[in-house]
Enzyme design. Structure first.
Site, PDB file in Angstrom:
ATOM      1  N   PHE A 172     -43.875  18.071  21.037  1.00 13.55           N
ATOM      2  CA  PHE A 172     -44.263  17.787  19.645  1.00 13.55           C
ATOM      3  C   PHE A 172     -44.173  16.278  19.411  1.00 13.55           C
ATOM      4  O   PHE A 172     -43.131  15.665  19.641  1.00 13.55           O
ATOM      5  CB  PHE A 172     -43.360  18.544  18.670  1.00 13.55           C
ATOM      6  CG  PHE A 172     -43.936  18.587  17.284  1.00 13.55           C
ATOM      7  CD1 PHE A 172     -44.876  19.536  16.944  1.00 13.55           C
ATOM      8  CD2 PHE A 172     -43.557  17.646  16.341  1.00 13.55           C
ATOM      9  CE1 PHE A 172     -45.429  19.563  15.665  1.00 13.55           C
ATOM     10  CE2 PHE A 172     -44.103  17.669  15.060  1.00 13.55           C
ATOM     11  CZ  PHE A 172     -45.042  18.630  14.728  1.00 13.55           C
ATOM     12  N   LYS A 231     -38.041  26.871  10.081  1.00 12.44           N
ATOM     13  CA  LYS A 231     -38.777  27.841  10.905  1.00 12.44           C
ATOM     14  C   LYS A 231     -37.980  29.145  10.971  1.00 12.44           C
ATOM     15  O   LYS A 231     -37.939  29.896  10.014  1.00 12.44           O
ATOM     16  CB  LYS A 231     -39.038  27.265  12.296  1.00 12.44           C
ATOM     17  CG  LYS A 231     -39.909  26.020  12.315  1.00 12.44           C
ATOM     18  CD  LYS A 231     -40.159  25.580  13.740  1.00 12.44           C
ATOM     19  CE  LYS A 231     -40.710  24.173  13.837  1.00 12.44           C
ATOM     20  NZ  LYS A 231     -42.109  24.069  13.453  1.00 12.44           N
TER      21      LYS A 231
HETATM   22  C1  LIG Z   1     -40.608  20.629  18.289  1.00  8.44           C
HETATM   23  C2  LIG Z   1     -40.717  20.038  16.917  1.00  8.44           C
HETATM   24  N1  LIG Z   1     -40.031  18.930  16.623  1.00  8.44           N
HETATM   25  C3  LIG Z   1     -40.111  18.355  15.399  1.00  8.44           C
HETATM   26  C4  LIG Z   1     -40.894  18.906  14.405  1.00  8.44           C
HETATM   27  C5  LIG Z   1     -41.006  18.238  13.064  1.00  8.44           C
HETATM   28  O1  LIG Z   1     -39.882  17.614  12.665  1.00  8.44           O
HETATM   29  P1  LIG Z   1     -39.603  17.132  11.173  1.00  8.44           P
HETATM   30  O2  LIG Z   1     -38.493  18.000  10.670  1.00  8.44           O
HETATM   31  O3  LIG Z   1     -39.182  15.739  11.285  1.00  8.44           O
HETATM   32  O4  LIG Z   1     -40.856  17.283  10.382  1.00  8.44           O
HETATM   33  C6  LIG Z   1     -41.613  20.091  14.669  1.00  8.44           C
HETATM   34  C7  LIG Z   1     -42.456  20.726  13.640  1.00  8.44           C
HETATM   35  O5  LIG Z   1     -42.774  20.257  12.596  1.00  8.44           O
HETATM   36  C8  LIG Z   1     -41.520  20.649  15.958  1.00  8.44           C
HETATM   37  O6  LIG Z   1     -42.198  21.743  16.263  1.00  8.44           O
HETATM   38  N1  LIG Z   2     -43.341  21.011   9.265  1.00  2.96           N
HETATM   39  C1  LIG Z   2     -44.616  21.415   9.023  1.00  2.96           C
HETATM   40  C2  LIG Z   2     -45.267  21.029   7.854  1.00  2.96           C
HETATM   41  C3  LIG Z   2     -46.553  21.455   7.599  1.00  2.96           C
HETATM   42  C4  LIG Z   2     -47.183  22.262   8.517  1.00  2.96           C
HETATM   43  C5  LIG Z   2     -46.591  22.625   9.677  1.00  2.96           C
HETATM   44  C6  LIG Z   2     -45.296  22.193   9.954  1.00  2.96           C
HETATM   45  C7  LIG Z   2     -44.644  22.522  11.224  1.00  2.96           C
HETATM   46  O1  LIG Z   2     -43.469  22.667  11.254  1.00  2.96           O
HETATM   47  C8  LIG Z   2     -45.472  22.656  12.411  1.00  2.96           C
HETATM   48  C9  LIG Z   2     -44.670  23.091  13.593  1.00  2.96           C
HETATM   49  N2  LIG Z   2     -43.663  22.142  13.972  1.00  2.96           N
HETATM   50  C10 LIG Z   2     -45.481  23.391  14.822  1.00  2.96           C
HETATM   51  O2  LIG Z   2     -44.909  23.917  15.745  1.00  2.96           O
HETATM   52  O3  LIG Z   2     -46.664  23.116  14.897  1.00  2.96           O
END
Ligand SMILES: Cc1ncc(COP(=O)(O)O)c(C=O)c1O
Ligand SMILES: Nc1ccccc1C(=O)C[C@H](N)C(=O)O
Length: 412
Positions: free
Chosen positions: A125, A223
């Site tokens: 990610f 999540k």
């Molecule tokens: C593996 C992973 N790390 C980080 C994030 C996002 O982190 P944050 O809480 O900073 O938006 C996501 C999804 O949004 C994710 O799937």
């Molecule tokens: N924080 C979000 C805000 C808006 C839309 C999606 C997210 C997700 O968390 C995506 C997720 N991390 C993903 O695995 O794609």
């Protein structure tokens, strides 16, 4: 037995079946996106109402003491700890994953002053690497160098320049799960630290941070922990690394005596120093209430259910000739998969839109992946069977070819 009947049979034997009633799920949808945003627990609505009306509304500022608001980052951290295999005193709930990564990457570089490489896995990610890139701009190339390699090249890339290996346990695209124990040991063997992103793990599968000897970890509350949109994240730092370096976001909530209003920063002892500013109390309370659903549950029972759901879904995909054009990206080997199934198809975006229009909520990841997230607390085998049936209809009828399924929304 057809798949719907089989699903009914499996649901009737599901030891976690009653947990579904703890969620306010819409009756007319099948929700398979808990890997992006967890569903709403009923106890969260009640808690948020009470916090707003009684605590904020009536008790006002006295609530910081009277209702323990000031301790929420630590108390919620302690509630998360057993879900990730952490002994007390090592987890704090605050900020976002991104912000927490910044604190921990800086800590890792501070703990390994003669090394400068942050090694990452290409395809993880992106926010994880982005935060490292920000640190690189701030510290300069001689103190921080980002290096991303493919999974197969990790072992070779671990050398004496690597300060920290930063990995996500469950890949957000494919749902592939890495071996935390093995990779942590490999990083340690070369003298590097390891930082795990548990965004797709916490609440869906057992994590053994202490037992695997992990140094650092982050994860999110929105999540599989069901804390709501933008819920606060968490941060783990193993006890042995406490009080050695000062994390750079040295705000007053991480000060040893915040209400002394000292002009100089002095870090609080232990994990408390990883707080920065005032916690978002309503979001923190929502997550605190959501975590109560895990009380008394064995993480292994969540894992059993999650694997059974993803396994049932994958078998259904393999058995349906109408789905032959969908490539399964998620490993069939149980130990290698998280709690989602990812299917690849050139028309993935339109297929996902078509499923959503039919009431099966999934998501799309660019350029060609449809993700089906299975949350062990509330998804049923019947959910999986309905999704299979719907997917089969969408593919055999070619319904996704309609122009209206091609429009891209801002958030996918
Ligand atoms: C593996 C992973 N790390 C980080 C994030 C996002 O982190 P944050 O809480 O900073 O938006 C996501 C999804 O949004 C994710 O799937
Ligand atoms: N924080 C979000 C805000 C808006 C839309 C999606 C997210 C997700 O968390 C995506 C997720 N991390 C993903 O695995 O794609």
């Amino acid at each position: 037995m057809n798949r719907r009947d089989e699903a009914t049979r499996l649901d009737s034997h599901d030891p976690l079946r009653a947990m579904r009633d703890a969620f306010a799920l819409p009756q007319d949808r099948v929700y398979l996106d808990g890997n992006s945003l967890g569903a709403l627990p009923r106890c969260v609505s009640e808690r948020v109402r009470a916090v707003v009306d009684q605590q904020w509304g009536r008790d006002l500022i006295t609530s910081w003491n009277v209702h323990g608001w000031v301790n929420l980052p630590l108390s919620v951290g302690e509630k998360i700890a057993p879900l990730i295999g952490a002994a007390p005193g090592q987890v704090v709930c605050c900020d976002s994953i991104s912000v927490n990564l910044f604190k921990l990457l800086a800590t890792a570089l501070g703990l390994r002053p003669s090394r400068r490489v942050v090694l990452t896995c290409a395809g993880d990610f992106p926010t994880d690497a982005y935060m490292g890139q920000g640190l690189h701009s701030l510290l300069g190339a001689e103190r921080c160098e980002m290096r991303a390699v493919g999974v197969g090249e990790l072992a070779d890339a671990l050398d004496e320049t690597v300060a920290v290996l930063m990995m996500t346990e469950v890949d957000f695209r494919s749902g592939r799960r890495h071996d935390m124990r093995e990779l942590t040991a490999a990083a340690h063997a070369c003298g590097a630290l390891v930082l795990w992103d548990l965004a797709h793990s916490a609440g869906a599968l057992p994590v053994d941070l202490d037992d695997c000897g992990v140094d650092m970890a982050v994860g999110c509350g929105y999540k599989f922990l069901n804390g709501g949109p933008g819920a606060p994240a968490f941060l783990y730092l193993a006890q042995r690394h406490h009080n050695q370096v000062t994390q750079p976001l040295s705000g007053w909530f991480g000060h040893a005596a915040p209400f002394a209003f000292d002009p100089d920063y002095r870090a609080a002892p232990g994990i408390s120093a990883y707080q920065a500013g005032t916690p978002g109390v309503i979001g923190m309370q929502a997550l605190d209430a959501a975590l109560d659903l895990f009380t008394g549950l064995e993480p292994a029972s969540l894992r059993r259910k999650s694997l059974a759901l993803t396994g049932f879904f994958m078998e259904g995909v393999a058995a349906d000739p109408a789905l032959a054009a969908m490539e399964v990206l998620t490993p069939t080997e149980e130990a290698r998969r998280g709690s989602q199934v990812s299917l690849r198809h050139p028309e993935a975006h339109a297929i996902a839109q078509c499923l959503i229009a039919a009431g099966v909520i999934v998501d799309f990841r660019d350029p060609d992946i449809v993700r089906f997230g299975f949350a062990p607390l509330y998804n049923s085998f019947t959910d999986a069977a309905i999704a299979l049936q719907c997917l089969s209809t969408v593919l055999s009828a070619g319904a996704y070819a309609n122009e209206r399924y091609r429009q891209r929304a801002q958030v996918t």
